[in-house]
Design a protein around this motif. Sequence first.
Motif, PDB file in Angstrom:
ATOM      1  N   SER A 215       0.839  -1.201   0.000  1.00  0.00           N
ATOM      2  CA  SER A 215       0.000   0.000   0.000  1.00  0.00           C
ATOM      3  C   SER A 215       0.873   1.251   0.000  1.00  0.00           C
ATOM      4  N   ASN A 218      -3.135   6.643   1.082  1.00  0.00           N
ATOM      5  CA  ASN A 218      -4.440   7.068   0.571  1.00  0.00           C
ATOM      6  C   ASN A 218      -4.343   8.446  -0.066  1.00  0.00           C
ATOM      7  N   LEU A 219      -4.945   8.593  -1.217  1.00  0.00           N
ATOM      8  CA  LEU A 219      -5.004   9.890  -1.869  1.00  0.00           C
ATOM      9  C   LEU A 219      -6.139  10.698  -1.257  1.00  0.00           C
ATOM     10  N   GLU A 256      -4.951   8.430 -12.148  1.00  0.00           N
ATOM     11  CA  GLU A 256      -5.829   7.276 -12.224  1.00  0.00           C
ATOM     12  C   GLU A 256      -4.999   6.000 -12.159  1.00  0.00           C
ATOM     13  N   ALA A 257      -5.676   4.877 -11.863  1.00  0.00           N
ATOM     14  CA  ALA A 257      -4.978   3.595 -11.765  1.00  0.00           C
ATOM     15  C   ALA A 257      -4.283   3.233 -13.076  1.00  0.00           C
ATOM     16  N   ILE A 277      -6.342   1.812  -7.445  1.00  0.00           N
ATOM     17  CA  ILE A 277      -6.714   2.965  -6.631  1.00  0.00           C
ATOM     18  C   ILE A 277      -8.178   2.781  -6.268  1.00  0.00           C
ATOM     19  N   ASP A 278      -8.452   2.608  -4.993  1.00  0.00           N
ATOM     20  CA  ASP A 278      -9.820   2.375  -4.542  1.00  0.00           C
ATOM     21  C   ASP A 278     -10.623   3.659  -4.712  1.00  0.00           C
ATOM     22  N   GLY A 282      -9.623   5.826  -1.739  1.00  0.00           N
ATOM     23  CA  GLY A 282      -8.444   6.457  -2.313  1.00  0.00           C
ATOM     24  C   GLY A 282      -7.172   5.699  -2.026  1.00  0.00           C
ATOM     25  N   VAL A 284      -4.071   3.450  -2.519  1.00  0.00           N
ATOM     26  CA  VAL A 284      -3.256   3.088  -3.673  1.00  0.00           C
ATOM     27  C   VAL A 284      -2.443   1.842  -3.333  1.00  0.00           C
ATOM     28  N   THR A 285      -2.538   0.817  -4.159  1.00  0.00           N
ATOM     29  CA  THR A 285      -1.817  -0.433  -3.889  1.00  0.00           C
ATOM     30  C   THR A 285      -1.106  -0.927  -5.135  1.00  0.00           C
TER      31      THR A 285
END
Length: 419
Positions: A215, A218-219, A256-257, A277-278, A282, A284-285
């Motif tokens: 991880s 988080n954005l 974006e992912a 990116i959830d 937000g 990011v993994t």
Amino acid sequence: MSSINTNAAAMTALQTLKSTNKALDITQGRISTGFRVAEASDNAAYWSIATTMRSDNSSMSTVRDALGLGAAQVDIAYTAMDAVKDTLNTIKTKLVAASQPDVDKAKIQEEIKQLQNDLSTYAKSASFSGGNWLNVEGSSIEKVVASFVRGADGAISLGTIDVDTSKTALFNSGSSNGLLQGTGAYSVGGLEVGASTAATWDTAGNAAGDDASVSLGNLTDGFTLAEGDALTFDVSYNGTTHKIVVTAADPDAGLEATDLQAALDGAFGADYFTAGIDATTGAVTISRTAEDATENGKSIQVTNLRATSENGLDVLGIDITDLPQGDLTSLINAVDKALGSVTTAASDLGAIKTRVESQQTFVSKLMDAVDRGIGQLVDADMSEESTRLQALQVQQQLGVQALSIANGNAQSILSLFRS
């Protein structure tokens, strides 16, 4: 011929005296007013030209006042910009000091914080008559009235000195384009600077297909990578390290992912890692899917996470308390770049200041030249008028004497009738 009905000599003397008195009145008027052309009846063409030029000169006097206001505004902005330049230089020296081993960065950060407050104060205080070129809201072109121009067709126009506040604004509340603000190059989107995160496949015999995910954090809401911005980090996989640089394919859409996936594929090959990116959290993994048992024991690690920007550094957001050495060096370079931008802006203000002063001098000289030109048309030559006055006074006395003699001729006729 002698006649008591018609005295030709007296009539001639009277007309001469009237003409002399009229010329004397004109000369006395010129001496008392100082003007050769004081009214339209004196010389309609010259009076019209002089009246128009006097009106224009009055307008140029207002232009000179406007230049004075502009000069004051430029001087205040330049003074504040010069103070900002010195403060940025001090911040840079503090960052260099923080680079030394075993230095208490928290204490240096306190000093930097006070300097940051100074920067904000300088920008907000650089105001004159409601105008501020260092602390603005949105981009604008400020105009300083510099000249009054009457064209050959009589049309009037005003010349201005334009100041682009986008080049002088230290802070812009309408955008992130101020010289001392940017996209937050060292703390972007809630991602921790210098973050180190890792995941390792369990050697205890995980089945093929087990995932290892790392991880990045988080954005924050609304986080974007604008044009010229990049998200960078190092990915180490089983001893091999690649530097990943992520840019937004569409700056308006933000990071974006697919942007992250494209950067990973370019470094490791297609479909080796999976980026995500959830949309809700937000998060990011980066994930690696174990395709067979040989993946067990291999590790993935992400280090040196940072965001870079060509759009400027958020100087007021600098915090070196927990900043790693590598990021501190980058920060010194960023502050130096900001210092260069401020120096350029100060140079621009200096050039504008010089131009305003030059224009002030020119307008003052031009007004004097117009006054001289008007004087050539309508002013009286006092030496000439003084000489003419004396001559006309003599002519007046002689005219009175001549009229007296002419009237005396009629008295001589009476002697002809005396016994």
